[in-house]
Design an enzyme around this catalytic site. Structure first.
Site, PDB file in Angstrom:
ATOM      1  N   GLN A 271       0.520  -1.205   0.162  1.00 50.81           N
ATOM      2  CA  GLN A 271      -0.331   0.267   0.084  1.00 50.81           C
ATOM      3  C   GLN A 271       1.277   1.477   0.534  1.00 50.81           C
ATOM      4  O   GLN A 271       1.941   1.056   0.512  1.00 50.81           O
ATOM      5  CB  GLN A 271      -1.129  -0.290   1.885  1.00 50.81           C
ATOM      6  CG  GLN A 271      -1.803  -1.329   1.325  1.00 50.81           C
ATOM      7  CD  GLN A 271      -3.439  -0.646   0.196  1.00 50.81           C
ATOM      8  OE1 GLN A 271      -3.698   0.252   0.039  1.00 50.81           O
ATOM      9  NE2 GLN A 271      -3.737  -1.595  -0.077  1.00 50.81           N
ATOM     10  N   TYR A 303      -5.915 -13.181  -2.941  1.00 51.87           N
ATOM     11  CA  TYR A 303      -4.942 -12.067  -3.232  1.00 51.87           C
ATOM     12  C   TYR A 303      -4.018 -11.470  -2.813  1.00 51.87           C
ATOM     13  O   TYR A 303      -4.829 -10.299  -2.344  1.00 51.87           O
ATOM     14  CB  TYR A 303      -5.987 -10.933  -4.168  1.00 51.87           C
ATOM     15  CG  TYR A 303      -6.703 -11.186  -5.175  1.00 51.87           C
ATOM     16  CD1 TYR A 303      -7.107 -11.222  -6.358  1.00 51.87           C
ATOM     17  CD2 TYR A 303      -8.286 -11.473  -4.627  1.00 51.87           C
ATOM     18  CE1 TYR A 303      -7.533 -12.427  -7.371  1.00 51.87           C
ATOM     19  CE2 TYR A 303      -9.408 -11.693  -5.798  1.00 51.87           C
ATOM     20  CZ  TYR A 303      -8.402 -12.182  -6.841  1.00 51.87           C
ATOM     21  OH  TYR A 303      -9.998 -12.485  -7.352  1.00 51.87           O
ATOM     22  N   GLU A 327      -1.980 -16.563  -3.292  1.00 50.18           N
ATOM     23  CA  GLU A 327      -1.449 -15.219  -4.019  1.00 50.18           C
ATOM     24  C   GLU A 327      -0.691 -16.051  -5.723  1.00 50.18           C
ATOM     25  O   GLU A 327       0.205 -16.982  -4.833  1.00 50.18           O
ATOM     26  CB  GLU A 327      -0.677 -14.502  -3.430  1.00 50.18           C
ATOM     27  CG  GLU A 327       0.118 -13.025  -4.100  1.00 50.18           C
ATOM     28  CD  GLU A 327      -0.050 -12.734  -5.213  1.00 50.18           C
ATOM     29  OE1 GLU A 327      -0.671 -12.377  -6.116  1.00 50.18           O
ATOM     30  OE2 GLU A 327      -1.048 -11.542  -4.353  1.00 50.18           O
ATOM     31  N   ASP A 379      -9.013  -9.210  -1.121  1.00 46.76           N
ATOM     32  CA  ASP A 379      -8.195  -7.558  -2.045  1.00 46.76           C
ATOM     33  C   ASP A 379      -7.792  -8.560  -3.435  1.00 46.76           C
ATOM     34  O   ASP A 379      -6.396  -8.239  -3.120  1.00 46.76           O
ATOM     35  CB  ASP A 379      -6.956  -7.357  -0.562  1.00 46.76           C
ATOM     36  CG  ASP A 379      -6.446  -6.268  -0.890  1.00 46.76           C
ATOM     37  OD1 ASP A 379      -7.266  -5.454  -1.796  1.00 46.76           O
ATOM     38  OD2 ASP A 379      -5.166  -6.186  -0.226  1.00 46.76           O
ATOM     39  N   CYS A 406     -10.889  -0.578  -3.951  1.00 40.37           N
ATOM     40  CA  CYS A 406      -9.923   0.040  -4.096  1.00 40.37           C
ATOM     41  C   CYS A 406     -10.482   0.734  -5.810  1.00 40.37           C
ATOM     42  O   CYS A 406     -10.252   1.847  -6.377  1.00 40.37           O
ATOM     43  CB  CYS A 406      -8.619  -0.571  -5.174  1.00 40.37           C
ATOM     44  SG  CYS A 406      -8.250  -0.453  -6.222  1.00 40.37           S
TER      45      CYS A 406
END
Length: 450
Positions: A271, A303, A327, A379, A406
């Site tokens: 992030q 993720y 992932e 995510d 997001c």
């Protein structure tokens, strides 16, 4: 969003420094006087001209502006850029980044701070409007939501009131003449700048900006320059040549969240807001319904990157919590395994999420029943989880799903898919993790309605 977000960043494919960048139309369209009505997804405002929608950049709802049409190729709508503000909103302020101001020619305005001319309170209100509208139109859910600023205690050095000093990762580009800078807004044209106000102070100090002593040396033979300021180490300037390949063992950095440390590749995903990892850790922990949580179930972190949110779950519910982080990036998964070593029930799987869920759905009844009592945190990339993943996940019937998003439109599409499977949106929190841009982060919880 901002930057682009979500999966580990990779260098662009070799393309040569002299490849021409996309240019604006050679023949500009008409100049119009427009009354701006509302904000749209993507950071542009909406106006109308002779019944046609015009998406206009660098404007605020309620303003009257003079704007240059830059794209009139479509019948349904045009695109335009503000040249002059004829009637300013009370929420207009001097742009926090001089190089992105409406005072400059549109082709010379730096990109990446498209809300920088708007007062911070109004920025967050506009982001909330976009999120509410997307949920209503695409998700079929009427939900009031407030976009909250990052707690200053979680983001040392960040000016929350101005929305500056928060970016810990910045990419600058180098054009064929050696000019270093960001791309101009809505373009691949490099524009020189003398400041990076959204970046943390450590990056401004080392950035090879226009007029700086480091500029020429840093730009030599470069195609791009990454500036990285991890919380667990010193800031670094990384020069990429056009023909660079990702090394087999990339350099690593350490990021700290509370008392925990996370190792990741220097070029891997993290992030970008200094306080974002801590903010999302707390938000995900709060979003999980403890009454539905079973530490012995096949809990999932999809993720999962380097394990940030799996660690958030483990920290809330204890070191024996079972959780699998999934992932696609093998290097990130390798780091996740080491970062989650404190949890005896944690494991890291290097696999695409859709294929992983397909395997779970095709497993024995025992494995499938294990997911039925599970909590799933996901995510996904900016495009969202998508129908294939949501369909498969809903088929596996977890007890609850905590979704970090997001992009409001991608979230709203996935809300509609979850609802079609009987999973309703129970809670929603939104955070301003990308100040002075149009991007917003949301944390939602879904649960099956029995």
């Amino acid at each position: 969003m901002a930057t682009s977000r979500r999966r580990p960043s990779r260098r662009p494919a070799p393309e040569g420094r002299r490849r021409p960048a996309p240019q604006r139309p050679a023949e500009p369209g008409p100049v119009l006087e427009l009354d701006v009505e509302r904000i749209a997804h993507g950071g542009v405002a909406v106006a109308r001209h002779d019944g046609r929608v015009v998406f206009v950049a660098d404007a605020i709802p309620g303003e009257r502006v003079r704007a240059q049409v830059t794209d009139a190729a479509r019948d349904r709508f045009w695109r335009a850029e503000t040249l002059e503000v004829l009637g300013a909103s009370p929420d207009r302020r001097e742009h926090v980044w001089a190089e992105a101001s409406v005072d400059r020619a549109p082709e010379d305005r730096a990109g990446g701070a498209e809300f920088g001319h708007i007062a911070m309170r109004r920025q967050r209100e506009l982001k909330a409007e976009v999120l509410r509208d997307a949920l209503a139109r695409m998700g079929g859910v009427e939900r009031d939501v407030e976009v909250r600023a990052v707690d200053p205690a979680l983001a040392p050095g960040v000016d929350v009131e101005e929305g500056t000093g928060w970016r810990t990762r910045v990419r600058l580009h180098v054009d064929a003449e050696g000019v270093v800078g960001p791309y101009a807004a809505r373009s691949h044209r490099v524009v020189p700048v003398a400041s990076l106000p959204l970046a943390v102070a450590e990056l401004e100090e080392i950035a090879p900006l226009a007029g700086g002593a480091r500029r020429a040396g840093a730009a030599a033979e470069a195609s791009s320059i990454d500036l990285v300021a991890p919380s667990g180490g010193r800031a670094e300037l990384v020069v990429h040549a056009a023909r660079d390949r990702r090394p087999e063992h990339p350099p690593t950095v350490v990021e700290r969240v509370g008392d925990r440390s996370f190792t990741l590749d220097r070029g891997g995903f993290w992030q970008v807001h200094r306080g974002a990892a801590s903010t999302l850790t707390l938000a995900v922990q709060a979003a999980i319904d403890a009454d539905r949580f079973d530490p012995d179930a096949e809990n999932q972190d999809l993720y999962g990157g380097v394990g940030l949110l799996a660690a958030a779950v483990g920290d809330r519910f204890g070191p024996s919590t079972r959780i699998t982080t999934v992932e696609a990036d093998a290097r990130a998964t390798e780091h996740a395994g080491a970062n989650l070593a404190d949890w005896v029930g944690a494991r890291a799987v290097p696999e695409r999420v859709d294929r992983y869920l397909d395997r779970l759905a095709g497993a024995t009844d025992g494995a499938t029943r294990g997911l039925r009592g599970a909590t799933v945190v996901l995510d996904p990339p900016r495009a969202g989880a998508g129908r294939t993943v949501v369909d498969r996940l809903a088929e596996l019937r977890p007890a609850q799903v905590v979704y970090v998003a997001c992009d409001p439109v991608a979230l709203a599409r996935d809300v509609a898919t979850f609802r079609a499977h009987g999973y309703e949106l129970e809670t929603l929190e939104a955070f301003d993790l990308f100040p002075n841009t149009h991007h917003v982060e949301a944390v939602a919880r879904f649960a099956a309605i029995v």
